[in-house]
Structure formats: C-alpha cells, structure tokens
Design a protein around this motif. Sequence first.
Motif, short mmCIF file in Angstrom:
data_model
loop_
_atom_site.label_atom_id
_atom_site.label_comp_id
_atom_site.label_asym_id
_atom_site.label_seq_id
_atom_site.Cartn_x
_atom_site.Cartn_y
_atom_site.Cartn_z
N TYR A 192 0.80 -1.21 0.00
CA TYR A 192 0.00 0.00 0.00
C TYR A 192 0.84 1.27 0.00
CZ TYR A 192 -3.96 -2.98 1.04
OH TYR A 192 -4.93 -3.93 0.96
N GLY A 193 0.35 2.24 -0.77
CA GLY A 193 0.93 3.56 -0.67
C GLY A 193 0.63 4.17 0.68
N MET A 194 1.49 5.09 1.10
CA MET A 194 1.33 5.77 2.39
C MET A 194 1.40 7.27 2.18
SD MET A 194 1.00 3.41 4.74
CE MET A 194 1.33 4.35 6.24
N GLY A 195 0.75 8.00 3.03
CA GLY A 195 0.75 9.45 2.91
C GLY A 195 0.89 10.15 4.24
N TRP A 196 1.35 11.37 4.14
CA TRP A 196 1.36 12.30 5.29
C TRP A 196 0.47 13.49 4.94
CZ3 TRP A 196 3.36 11.47 10.04
CH2 TRP A 196 4.35 10.49 10.18
N PHE A 197 -0.35 13.86 5.88
CA PHE A 197 -1.21 15.02 5.75
C PHE A 197 -1.02 15.88 6.99
CE2 PHE A 197 -3.93 13.79 2.14
CZ PHE A 197 -3.55 12.47 2.01
N THR A 208 6.46 0.53 -3.10
CA THR A 208 7.87 0.13 -3.18
C THR A 208 8.81 1.22 -2.68
OG1 THR A 208 8.14 0.99 -5.40
CG2 THR A 208 7.41 -1.31 -5.18
N GLY A 209 8.30 2.42 -2.55
CA GLY A 209 9.14 3.55 -2.20
C GLY A 209 9.77 4.21 -3.41
N GLY A 210 9.45 3.72 -4.60
CA GLY A 210 10.09 4.24 -5.79
C GLY A 210 9.50 5.52 -6.33
N ASP A 230 10.34 2.04 5.16
CA ASP A 230 11.12 0.83 5.37
C ASP A 230 10.11 -0.32 5.49
OD1 ASP A 230 12.59 -1.32 6.34
OD2 ASP A 230 13.84 -0.09 7.61
N ASN A 231 9.94 -1.06 4.42
CA ASN A 231 8.92 -2.11 4.40
C ASN A 231 9.28 -3.27 5.34
OD1 ASN A 231 7.27 -0.71 2.67
ND2 ASN A 231 7.92 -1.84 0.83
#
Length: 124
Positions: A31-36, A53-55, A72-73
């Motif tokens: 899953y993608g992650m976000g900061w708000f 993937t962090g890419g 860091d997965n």
Amino acid sequence: VQLQASGGGLVQAGGSLRLSCAASGRTFSNYGMGWFRQAPGKEREFVAAISWTGGTAYYADSVKGRFTISRDNAKNMVYLQMNSLEPEDTAVYYCATGRRSYYVTRQKKEYDYWGQGTLVTVSS
C-alpha cells in the motif's frame, strides 16, 4: 489496521524534525502511504505520499525541496524528514494508508486508515 505517528515537537524556524509512523494490521508493502497535516482552523491537507515500493513520491508544492518521505517495508515504517521548517508548517501531522493496494495518490479521500496525529510547532 493501526497507525502510530510520532516525532513531533517544538522547533525553531529553520530547524528539522523527523516524523515516524508505525503501521500494523495490513500487508504494509502493498500500500501507498501518505502524510497530511491540519493547522488550526484549516482543512486537512496533503503533504507527501510514497508508493508501496518507495520508488515514487509526491509532494505538496509548499514542502517540495524541504521535506522527504521514505519508508522501510521490513519495519513497517514510513518517515517524513522535515528540514528548513517554517512557522507555516505548524500543524498536526497525520500518517495514512491508501485505500487501494498498489496505488499512490495525493487525494485525501483515497486514504482509509489514519494515525492519531503528532503536533509540530515551529516558532519564529
């Protein structure tokens, strides 16, 4: 799914902070992650997002060049390194996980689980 954000605090303008978010309860690496962030009296706004993937990373124009999102997965962690902080960066910062697997977006509506928030205060 649980998200635990940490690392906020009080810092002078020009300083740095690193926020961390620990995730559990979902296959983090899918899953993608976000900061708000949400400042007093304002709506929650997008800050940064990172692909599974962090890419790939996306940033709000207001933080581009100053903030860096990473993950860091192996540890189920996502980070937000914030440099050259400005008083306008003062807000509660939230991490969130994307609603769909293998997808990354700036759209707040596409995030379904949120951490509790960590307060960042930048003094002038």
